[in-house]
Structure formats: C-alpha cells, structure tokens
Design a protein around this motif. Structure first.
Motif, short mmCIF file in Angstrom:
data_model
loop_
_atom_site.label_atom_id
_atom_site.label_comp_id
_atom_site.label_asym_id
_atom_site.label_seq_id
_atom_site.Cartn_x
_atom_site.Cartn_y
_atom_site.Cartn_z
N LYS A 17 0.68 -1.11 0.08
CA LYS A 17 0.24 0.06 -0.14
C LYS A 17 0.78 1.21 -0.04
N TYR A 18 2.03 1.28 0.59
CA TYR A 18 3.05 2.32 0.61
C TYR A 18 4.43 1.89 0.12
N PRO A 19 5.17 2.83 -0.36
CA PRO A 19 6.55 2.29 -0.73
C PRO A 19 7.34 2.29 0.36
N ALA A 20 8.64 1.34 -0.03
CA ALA A 20 9.51 1.55 1.17
C ALA A 20 10.16 2.79 1.68
N GLU A 166 0.08 13.23 0.25
CA GLU A 166 0.91 13.91 -0.48
C GLU A 166 2.48 13.34 -0.83
N GLU A 167 2.69 12.28 -0.04
CA GLU A 167 3.90 11.72 -0.47
C GLU A 167 3.87 11.15 -1.88
N ARG A 171 6.84 9.72 -4.70
CA ARG A 171 7.09 8.45 -4.59
C ARG A 171 6.71 7.70 -5.73
N TYR A 172 5.40 8.06 -6.46
CA TYR A 172 4.98 7.31 -7.50
C TYR A 172 5.53 8.06 -8.83
N GLN A 173 6.61 8.24 -8.75
CA GLN A 173 7.29 8.78 -9.69
C GLN A 173 8.91 8.71 -9.77
N ASN A 174 9.55 8.10 -11.01
CA ASN A 174 10.95 7.93 -10.85
C ASN A 174 11.71 9.02 -10.78
#
Length: 349
Positions: A17-20, A166-167, A171-174
């Motif tokens: 659900k969330y990035p590392a 907001e994150e 984070r959903y972007q290289n």
C-alpha cells in the motif's frame, strides 16, 4: 499459452500500500535464468551483478496527475474523470475515462474545483466508458495545464486501495522522470535512488533512457483464454539514435543490457530489426509479449512482482521462463515479498 496459466492467489496483505522507506532498500529476488537458482537480496545490491560497461536502460516517462473529481451540471452528481491523453492542444481536447459512465452524455457539462473554476463539455462518446472532453478555459496552454494539474491527483493503481497522500506525488514517480505523458509509472524504476545511480557510475555501469508513455491498458483485464487473441492498447514511445548506438555497442561488445521494467523491454523489442539490433523509432507500439518468446537485445530484466493474469507477469515469464518465474512467484508468496508498484523487485539475469 493460456490466460489461466497465470492465475495465483495473492493475499491482500502482500499488496504494497505504501513505498519502502528508502527507494533502494526494497527486497530483491534474483532469478538466474540458466540454473533456476534464486537469491534473496536488498535492492541496492543489484549492482553486484553488473560490471564496467554494462548498460541499464530506463524509461524516463513522467506520470501526470490524471485523476480528477468533478460534478455534473444540474444534478451535482460526483464524477471521476481519468485523463488519458491530450488530443488537441489548441482546442483543449482530452481523451478521458469517466465513472459512472452511464450518467454522462454528449453535451453534459462537468465542473471541477471548489469554485467550479474549470468547466468541461462532453463532445464525443468513444467507448462505453471513454469520452472526449473539451475544457473551457481562457488563458495560455501552460496556464491551462497548470490549472488542470492542480485539480488532479496522482493516479495510483486501483489495487492500492487507499486515499492518495502528499508523499505519492513524489514516490509514484521515478527520480529521472522527464517526459510527461504516462498515467502508470514504470514501477521497476522506483527502486533507484540518486545514491544508487552514483554508485553505478563509480563502478562504470552506464545507463541510457527511452520514453514509453505507459497507459491504463496495463491494467485492463484480459478477457480471452487464448493469449494470441488479446490486443494490447497502443502506447506512444520514443527511442533515440543516441540510445540505439549505445545499446547496440554494448550488445556487440558482449556487455550486459539490463531492461529496467517491462515497459523498457516492450519498447526495446518493438524496435528490433532482423539483424537483432535496435533501431531508432518515434511512434506507437501495441506489442504483446508472452511465452514463448525469443529476446534478442536485453540480457537481464528488473521488474516488480505483478498481479495475477497481468501482461507484465506474462512478459516476465517470457523472459525468465514460465516454469522458473511461476516457481519464483510461489517462493515470493511464501517469503512474503510485496507485490505491485510499491512492492519489491525481481532481477532476472
């Protein structure tokens, strides 16, 4: 191959659900194609498998905030609008998906923003859910895009079943994303940090970029059992002469060519000529890769752990071998690897 061969049971709690916390500290499973051996690593250890003059190919497409929420005129019904791509800059025409589709007809107006500052008119029905919208806006194109994107949110995949925060915009972007046009991030690249790229440079590992604007077709359900009958959505891509020269030289000098993500692999294979080399290309691809398939350029693939029945899983299985990849997925489930865009990674080498 049949669609049913890519079925597996994925527990909800293994979908990330969330990035590392740190991009390069996801888990990494390494699958050796020739032996079937599997190793468990941390992602930043990926460079241990590459040497001086090996090359990584990244997809530098940039995700835009494609999901908007508006209200239908008169009824005020809440409508989700998913921007797919701009059709005409001058007339502010966009290809979009709308939900619930049954409520939207040609001629309807939709209002966006707390003060209804953005208005769009439905001018065409292209599919059961698809529409063409004309946005009504006085100002320059740059001002329009800025206003439109302020209203939008990061288009997280539906399987990440939570509100966008907001994150996610970052984070959903290289970190190397540059050319705007994707609504799906090339997730394999999310594991690369600036520190990791620097360590690659120090080791002499080279990298280059192509652009493939990943679309929602990646998530579209396949509705045929016989995979030869499935048609992929077309996606726009650009492969420059500079990258082609770079990659072909690495291939000719027996260095590794690592495709970072299934979108990169798809783009590479869409440009391969009869002599097994890449050629420059600026256009569209609807190439669908599934087992069995002979790859001619890339020697390794970095990819995430994908959803059951997905075209990305099929490509991974084509590259790593169906039996080896499905066995690796069984192990990933037992070892509780995380799946999806924010999940862990696999290196097939």
């Amino acid at each position: 191959m049949k669609l049913s061969q890519f079925k597996f049971k994925l527990p909800e709690d293994l979908i990330a659900k969330y990035p590392a916390k740190n991009r390069d500290e996801s888990r990494l499973m390494v699958l050796h194609r020739k032996t079937g051996e599997i190793e468990h690593r941390i992602f930043k250890e990926v460079i241990n498998y590459f040497d001086d003059k090996d090359i990584f190919v990244f997809n530098d497409t940039k995700v835009f905030p494609a999901r908007l929420y508006g209200n239908k005129e008169k009824t005020g019904a809440k409508i989700e609008v998913f921007l797919l791509r701009e059709l005409n800059e001058e007339n502010r025409l966009w290809d979009v998906l709308v939900e619930p589709a049954r409520k939207i007809r040609i001629g309807n107006k939709l209002y966006f923003g707390e003060d209804d500052s953005m208005v769009a008119e439905v001018i065409d029905n292209t599919t059961s859910r698809g529409r063409t919208l004309r946005f009504l806006f006085d100002g320059t194109h740059d001002e329009f895009k800025e206003a439109l994107y302020k209203l939008g949110e990061t288009p997280l995949p539906g399987y990440i079943n939570r509100p966008v925060d907001e994150e996610d915009a970052e984070r959903y972007q290289n970190i190397y994303a540059k050319n705007e046009g994707a609504v799906v991030t090339p997730a394999a690249g999310l594991h690369f940090s600036r520190e990791l790229l620097k360590r690659m440079e120090i080791k002499g590992i080279e990298y280059g970029f192509l652009t493939l604007h990943s679309g929602l077709g990646n998530f579209r359900e396949i509705d045929v059992e016989d995979l030869t009958k499935h048609k992929m959505d077309s996606e726009q891509m650009i492969v420059t002469p500079t990258l082609v020269e770079f990659v072909n030289h690495a291939k000719d000098t027996n260095h590794q060519v690592c495709a970072v993500g299934t979108s990169v692999m798809r783009a590479i294979e869409s440009t391969v000529s009869t002599d097994g080399h890449m050629k420059a290309y600026n256009g569209w691809t609807n190439k669908f890769i599934f087992p069995p398939y002979d790859f001619t350029v890339a020697t390794s693939l970095i990819t995430n752990f994908h959803m059951p029945y997905s075209t990305m899983l099929m490509m991974a299985a084509a590259f790593g071998g169906y039996d080896a990849v499905m066995k690796a997925y069984d192990i990933a489930l037992k070892e509780k690897y995380h799946f999806g865009a924010y999940g862990d990674a696999m290196l097939i080498i």
